[in-house]
Write a protein that holds these residues in place. Structure first.
Motif, PDB file in Angstrom:
ATOM      1  N   THR A  91      96.299  28.249  31.118  1.00 13.56           N
ATOM      2  CA  THR A  91      95.859  29.531  30.559  1.00 13.56           C
ATOM      3  C   THR A  91      96.978  30.267  29.826  1.00 13.56           C
ATOM      4  OG1 THR A  91      96.370  30.747  32.595  1.00 13.56           O
ATOM      5  CG2 THR A  91      94.183  29.759  32.432  1.00 13.56           C
ATOM      6  N   SER A 102      88.807  23.305  38.448  1.00 13.24           N
ATOM      7  CA  SER A 102      89.565  23.968  37.380  1.00 13.24           C
ATOM      8  C   SER A 102      89.273  25.462  37.347  1.00 13.24           C
ATOM      9  CB  SER A 102      89.214  23.362  36.012  1.00 13.24           C
ATOM     10  OG  SER A 102      89.758  22.083  35.867  1.00 13.24           O
ATOM     11  N   GLN A 103      87.993  25.805  37.456  1.00 13.24           N
ATOM     12  CA  GLN A 103      87.616  27.221  37.422  1.00 13.24           C
ATOM     13  C   GLN A 103      88.225  27.981  38.604  1.00 13.24           C
ATOM     14  OE1 GLN A 103      83.338  27.157  37.270  1.00 13.24           O
ATOM     15  NE2 GLN A 103      83.255  26.634  35.100  1.00 13.24           N
ATOM     16  N   LEU A 104      88.173  27.379  39.778  1.00 11.50           N
ATOM     17  CA  LEU A 104      88.709  28.031  40.973  1.00 11.50           C
ATOM     18  C   LEU A 104      90.243  28.103  40.914  1.00 11.50           C
ATOM     19  CD1 LEU A 104      86.369  26.364  43.623  1.00 11.50           C
ATOM     20  CD2 LEU A 104      86.259  28.721  42.797  1.00 11.50           C
ATOM     21  N   ALA A 144      91.169  30.834  38.569  1.00 10.17           N
ATOM     22  CA  ALA A 144      90.915  32.148  39.167  1.00 10.17           C
ATOM     23  C   ALA A 144      91.780  32.410  40.396  1.00 10.17           C
ATOM     24  CB  ALA A 144      89.440  32.266  39.546  1.00 10.17           C
ATOM     25  N   GLU A 172      91.609  31.064  43.313  1.00 12.24           N
ATOM     26  CA  GLU A 172      90.823  31.054  44.554  1.00 12.24           C
ATOM     27  C   GLU A 172      91.079  29.722  45.264  1.00 12.24           C
ATOM     28  OE1 GLU A 172      86.737  31.920  43.703  1.00 12.24           O
ATOM     29  OE2 GLU A 172      87.216  33.700  42.529  1.00 12.24           O
ATOM     30  N   ARG A 215      77.175  24.226  42.870  1.00 12.20           N
ATOM     31  CA  ARG A 215      77.920  24.472  41.629  1.00 12.20           C
ATOM     32  C   ARG A 215      78.434  23.155  41.040  1.00 12.20           C
ATOM     33  NH1 ARG A 215      82.430  29.056  42.114  1.00 12.20           N
ATOM     34  NH2 ARG A 215      82.698  28.326  39.954  1.00 12.20           N
ATOM     35  N   ALA A 272      87.544  25.340  31.275  1.00 11.49           N
ATOM     36  CA  ALA A 272      87.180  25.882  32.585  1.00 11.49           C
ATOM     37  C   ALA A 272      88.279  26.785  33.147  1.00 11.49           C
ATOM     38  CB  ALA A 272      86.887  24.739  33.558  1.00 11.49           C
ATOM     39  N   GLN A 273      89.537  26.354  33.034  1.00 14.49           N
ATOM     40  CA  GLN A 273      90.629  27.196  33.538  1.00 14.49           C
ATOM     41  C   GLN A 273      90.685  28.533  32.797  1.00 14.49           C
ATOM     42  OE1 GLN A 273      94.626  26.113  34.288  1.00 14.49           O
ATOM     43  NE2 GLN A 273      94.164  24.131  35.234  1.00 14.49           N
ATOM     44  N   GLY A 312      87.769  30.658  33.772  1.00 12.70           N
ATOM     45  CA  GLY A 312      88.002  31.152  35.129  1.00 12.70           C
ATOM     46  C   GLY A 312      88.993  32.298  35.158  1.00 12.70           C
TER      47      GLY A 312
END
Length: 439
Positions: free
Chosen positions: A6, A77-79, A82, A84, A235, A298-299, A302
């Motif tokens: 990111t 990747s999203q988590l 974020a 998380e 998900r 996705a990153q 997120g």
């Protein structure tokens, strides 16, 4: 090493992240290319045809491995983007548990249905026994392939594309050596080719799963992460199931096309087996780069930075076109030479059909590469309906056109189905990407 996708210039980030992915898939493809090379060179044209014929069925199993890889990778990747981390660890263990259950079902189905599938695609009698032998051994080694793919998806989600590269470089090199040892020295025939792949994939799988466990243990969380979450499974499934369906239908379509090709005899089958391996080397490499775009997308989504996705798309298109240039310069003038690599004394139909396939599809790599990058953004954004619509358009067109055009134009009609399907599907994918980014 985990990497945050990111921050930094998108073009630089994508090159640094995707180049090891590209190297990894090149080594991954060496497994299949080595099988075909050794079968054609050390056993004969019929053995090459048998391995190539079975390969179209193995793509069904690869479809499930790919779907599990991308489903786990996008959500992790999203988590990760974020921050998380607790949920991220649960997503990993949930993926592993679900993959184990799925793996058991697929192996059982493969063992029971292998002969039926070979009969379904009209496998000629003179290559049926070798095709069945290769396929049976491959199916028993499928758990290694599945868990290796899930593990590499996790590494990619964490921004680490180098670790899988090192595993694959070692195991694929060993696979080439063992292929030659089992076939040329021990005279094991097609079985030697299959067992070499089985053993080397097993080693790379164990190493990858062990490394994932060690990497995750180094990410600290305040509370212990649960092993399973139905919410996270849903998900993951929202990404994985469409990806599995997409790849499965492509595999089924390829099986239908293989059935049409099988009507032209063992020579054309062998030529196609060699040419399609070279084609799949390119397409799978570009698809892997597109998977890197999915992780990047996705990153950044997120982390709440959608503007970087558009910059990443433009950088990725530039990247894949740069990679397509040397491929075109090699494949177009060297198609006959490349086909000869797989066979000592190819028959006229084998050499001509394989060379013509490469000559027809190679210019359109510049087209399909744009589709794959757009698909990577769609997957990373969770826009799976649009992704599937474009992919199924490509598949349906290729299958229908292959069957229809083969009647008046022979196998040349089948080869022409590829660029037509790619061009129309690329138009759809880019349209969906532009529509999605406007939102």
């Amino acid at each position: 090493m985990n990497r945050d996708l990111t921050t930094g210039k998108p073009e630089t980030v994508l090159w640094n992240f995707c180049v090891p992915l590209f190297g990894s898939i090149l080594f991954q493809q060496l497994y299949n290319i080595a099988d075909s090379f050794v079968a054609g060179k050390f056993i004969g044209e019929n053995a090459l045809a048998a391995v190539g014929n079975s390969y179209e069925i193995t793509l069904i199993f690869i479809a499930f491995a790919f779907g599990c890889n991308i489903g786990c990778s996008v959500i992790v990747s999203q988590l990760f983007g974020a921050r998380e981390y607790k949920q991220m660890k649960t997503a990993v263990s949930t993926s592993m548990i679900t993959s184990a259950v799925l793996c058991g079902i697929l192996v059982a189905a493969g063992v029971l249905g292998a002969a039926w599938l070979l009969q379904l695609i009209r496998t000629p009698e003179d290559i049926f026994a070798d095709s069945r032998l290769y396929l049976d051994i491959y199916i028993w080694g499928f758990p290694f392939l599945l868990f290796y793919n899930v593990s590499t998806g996790i590494f990619s989600a964490l921004g680490d594309s180098k670790t899988p590269f090192f595993f694959l470089a070692a195991s694929s090199t060993a696979n080439i050596v063992m292929d030659i040892l089992f076939v040329a020295v021990f005279r094991m025939g097609v079985a030697g080719v299959a067992w070499a792949t089985f053993l080397c994939q097993g080693v790379s799988c164990v190493l990858a799963v062990t490394a994932v466990a060690g990497r995750l243990s180094g990410i600290r969380t305040e509370e212990k992460a649960p092993l399973f979450s139905m919410r996270l499974l849903k998900r993951i499934a929202m990404i994985a199931v469409p990806s599995i369906l997409q790849q499965s239908f492509i595999s089924v379509g390829n099986i239908v096309i293989q059935g049409v090709i099988n009507g032209f005899g063992a020579g054309v089958i062998a030529g196609y087996a060699a040419a399609v391996k070279l084609n799949n080397l390119v397409i799978t490499s570009l698809t892997t780069l597109a998977n890197g775009v999915s992780n990047y997308t996705a990153q950044n989504l997120g982390a709440g930075i959608p503007a970087r996705v558009r910059e990443g798309f433009r950088a990725a298109v530039k990247m894949v076109w740069i990679l397509c240039v040397p491929i075109a310069l090699l494949y177009l003038p060297g198609s006959s030479f490349l086909i000869r690599i797989f066979m000592d004394e190819p028959s006229g139909p084998a050499l001509l059909s394989g060379a013509r396939f490469l000559s027809i599809v190679t210019p359109f790599y510049f087209v399909v590469s744009v589709k794959l990058v757009a698909d990577g953004v769609l997957r990373g954004s969770g826009l799976m309906k649009q992704f599937m619509a474009s992919t199924f358009t490509d598949l349906i067109l290729r299958v229908v056109l292959a069957a229809v055009l083969s009647r008046p134009f022979g196998y040349m009609g089948i080869w022409c189905a590829w660029p037509i399907g790619w061009t129309i599907a690329t138009t759809l994918s880019v349209f969906f990407y532009r529509k999605g980014t406007r939102k």
